[in-house]
Design an enzyme around this catalytic site. Structure first.
Site, PDB file in Angstrom:
ATOM      1  CB  SER A 132      -0.956  -0.042   1.183  1.00 26.69           C
ATOM      2  OG  SER A 132      -1.870   1.001   1.089  1.00 26.69           O
ATOM      3  CG  HIS A 133       0.413   3.665   3.397  1.00 27.51           C
ATOM      4  ND1 HIS A 133      -0.471   2.622   3.614  1.00 27.51           N
ATOM      5  CD2 HIS A 133       1.031   3.881   4.563  1.00 27.51           C
ATOM      6  CE1 HIS A 133      -0.401   2.243   4.865  1.00 27.51           C
ATOM      7  NE2 HIS A 133       0.506   2.983   5.470  1.00 27.51           N
ATOM      8  CG  ASP A 158      -2.972   3.948  -1.269  1.00 25.68           C
ATOM      9  OD1 ASP A 158      -3.741   3.830  -2.240  1.00 25.68           O
ATOM     10  OD2 ASP A 158      -2.905   3.101  -0.350  1.00 25.68           O
ATOM     11  CG  ASP A 208      -3.107  -0.522  -2.114  1.00 26.07           C
ATOM     12  OD1 ASP A 208      -2.969   0.634  -1.663  1.00 26.07           O
ATOM     13  OD2 ASP A 208      -3.741  -1.404  -1.503  1.00 26.07           O
ATOM     14  CG  ASP A 236      -6.313   0.837  -0.573  1.00 27.22           C
ATOM     15  OD1 ASP A 236      -5.397   1.687  -0.556  1.00 27.22           O
ATOM     16  OD2 ASP A 236      -6.293  -0.215   0.094  1.00 27.22           O
ATOM     17  NE  ARG A 237      -3.871   4.199   3.187  1.00 27.43           N
ATOM     18  CZ  ARG A 237      -3.312   4.384   4.363  1.00 27.43           C
ATOM     19  NH1 ARG A 237      -2.877   5.582   4.713  1.00 27.43           N
ATOM     20  NH2 ARG A 237      -3.164   3.383   5.193  1.00 27.43           N
ATOM     21  CE  LYS A 273      -7.530   2.028   2.616  1.00 27.88           C
ATOM     22  NZ  LYS A 273      -7.189   0.852   3.400  1.00 27.88           N
TER      23      LYS A 273
END
Ligand code: VG1
Ligand code: CO
Length: 544
Positions: free
Chosen positions: A113-114, A278, A280, A282-283, A377
């Site tokens: 992710s982030h 982000d 991946d 999702d943010r 998300k």
């Protein structure tokens, strides 16, 4: 082609955290490390023989080699069909979308992710179940239990697959289908939002937008959606080419790490709207001209205006937010006469509520917003939702937000992160806060009186499962809160997260900077937890 059975020994540290297993790339590159975790997953999710799985990642370093290994393991374990994103690219929300659309058994997302990427950065693996959402705790616990005793894994002795050419091929008996990374997801977005109306808004010349993909996975999605389908000028998407090290950056869409975008939106001649996503995808972070929207407020605004958007025109069944997220969405839910659920941190806890039709919109303070359209998300979904609302309302981001506060009051909110704290110090801090719980109620801190102090525990209203130790809450009689949690996604030391929230009903007091609006609570948070003394840090490393 021959199925090899390879002898291995367990690793003791393969416990998935808030969102999958995350470790330094060098940890994943150890012989058998990735293989053990993947085999433990296959051994724990029920029979995979003949099933369809989805596979992709955020394009970070080690994505491609990991995909080749997983394909060979899947073939050796009897998986029937794997859909893999072209070039190994599938955002987390796109993976969720594809799993659901094609009724797959589940999917594997390769992402941290982030967290930063590159050879010295992080890598990660998460498993999503057939509803498209992150595996619930009972599954991640089974995978961890299996990883502690695993002694062999299966691998097909086969050549690598060409991940760049669309179409089907065979690996042993398994069909490998390289799919367009964007198409299914883009179609879903078109089914939810009024693309014509958004197109009018962004092509008539008065409204300018800027979307920062931070050299992470959303680049191809953002180009396809904003520039191709919605007609925004070329150059609207910044940093739109996914790079294995995210260009050396930290693909976390907040005011600190999305600095390129922040400079543009807070500079001279700033555009009207800015957004970032982000690693991946999702943010999301939403910015107006010289204006920052707190993620908790973003969820509240989307909920309050949802019926303006085609996909949500019939209204919401309910809202769900993670415990540390501000209570701004609760106020909207109360006005709409719908339930607002409070879950532990992590998207996996929303799955049951969404499946049961109890919640339509969900969100977390950590720049995560989503809905029942998938089970993750979804960063670009949130951006499109905002644009659709702005297109209908013909207001600026700031006007919309201020009007919202006028109606509902403002929940001043901020999160302070203290990263890379020595683990024993972080544990001492948490122990000392916990030790105060029995004597906290009724205690006065300046103008604030403690109403309750506890360690959050959640009972899932759908399946009755209980998740304990989900963060410390100190609630005050005026509704203000301080929450302390240790992160479950970091890979180095401990990260202490302190969440601060205060409600202000008086519209003449809505204009403060969040840090000023929360100044008293920030002091109290330090007084209670002795943060500066115990971490040895004068101030947080990241404030969002
Ligand atoms: C963080 C966030 C949490 C989020 C999780 C995964 O977890 O606080 O809200 O769901 O990251 O997001 P933690 O345990 O570090 O606080 V992502 O975009 O990394 O999948
Ligand atoms: Co993410």
């Amino acid at each position: 082609m021959k199925i090899q059975t390879i002898t291995t020994q367990p690793f003791s540290d393969q416990k998935p955290g808030t969102s999958g297993l995350r470790k330094l790339v060098s940890v994943f590159q150890q012989p058998h490390y990735l293989e053990n975790f993947i085999q433990s997953t296959f051994d724990s999710i029920g029979a995979v023989q003949g099933q369809t799985l989805v596979l992709g990642g955020d394009g970070r370093y080690y994505n491609r080699p990991a995909i080749q290994i997983i394909l060979k393991m899947a073939a050796a374990n009897g998986v029937g069909h794997i859909k893999v994103g072209q070039g190994g690219i599938l955002s987390t929300p796109a993976t969720s979308c594809v799993i659901r659309k094609y009724n797959a058994m589940g999917g594997i997302v390769l992402s941290a992710s982030h967290n930063p990427g590159g050879p010295d950065g992080d890598f990660g693996v998460k498993y999503n179940i057939s509803n498209g959402g992150p595996a619930p705790e009972k599954v991640t616990e089974a995978i961890f239990a299996r990883s502690k005793v695993i002694d062999q894994y299966k691998l097909l002795d086969a050549a690598d697959i060409d991940l760049d050419t669309l179409g089907q091929s065979k690996m042993g008996d398994m069909i490998v289908e390289v799919i367009d990374s964007v198409e299914d997801y883009a179609q879903l977005m078109e089914s939810l939002f009024d693309f014509d109306q958004i197109r009018q808004l962004i092509t008539r010349g008065e409204f300018r937008l800027c979307v920062d993909s931070m050299h992470a996975v959303t680049g191809p999605y953002a180009h396809a959606l904003f520039e191709k389908r919605l007609g925004a000028p070329a150059g609207t998407v910044l940093n739109g080419i996914p790079l294995e090290d995210f260009g050396g950056g930290h693909p976390d869409p907040n005011l600190v790490y999305a600095h390129d975008l922040v400079e543009i939106l807070f500079g001279d001649d700033a555009p009207d709207f800015g957004a970032a996503s982000d690693g991946d995808g999702d943010r999301n972070m939403i910015l107006g001209r010289k204006f920052f929207v707190t993620p908790s407020d973003s969820l509240a605004v989307l909920a309050a205006n949802a019926t303006l958007v085609p996909g949500y025109k019939d209204g919401l069944a309910g809202i769900a937010r993670s415990m540390p997220t501000s209570q701004a969405p609760d106020r909207v839910a109360a006005k709409l006469g719908i339930d607002c659920y409070e879950t532990p941190t992590g998207w996996k806890f929303f799955g049951n509520l969404l499946d049961a039709g109890k919640a339509t919109l969900c969100g977390e303070e950590s720049f995560g917003t989503g809905s029942n359209h998938i089970r993750e998300k979804d960063g670009l979904w949130a951006v499109l939702f905002w644009l659709n609302i702005l297109a209908v309302k013909q207001k600026s981001v700031q006007e919309l937000m201020q009007e919202h506060w006028q109606t509902y009051g403002r929940n001043y909110y901020s999160r302070h992160d203290y990263e890379n704290v020595a683990i024993d110090r972080a544990n001492t801090l948490m122990d000392q806060v916990r030790a105060q719980f029995p004597t906290m109620k009724g205690k006065q801190f300046g103008a604030y009186e403690v109403e309750y102090a506890d360690d959050f525990s959640y009972t899932d209203p759908v399946d009755g499962s209980v998740s304990k130790n989900q963060g410390f809450r100190i609630g005050f009689t005026d509704g203000s809160r301080i929450v302390y949690r240790l992160s479950g996604t970091g890979t180095q030391g401990a990260t202490l997260r302190v969440y601060l929230e205060r409600y202000e009903s008086d519209p003449t007091k809505h204009h403060f900077d969040a840090q000023d609006g929360l100044a008293d609570l920030i002091k109290i948070a330090d007084e209670i937890a002795q943060i500066r003394v115990l971490t040895g840090m004068e101030k947080p490393t990241v404030i969002t």
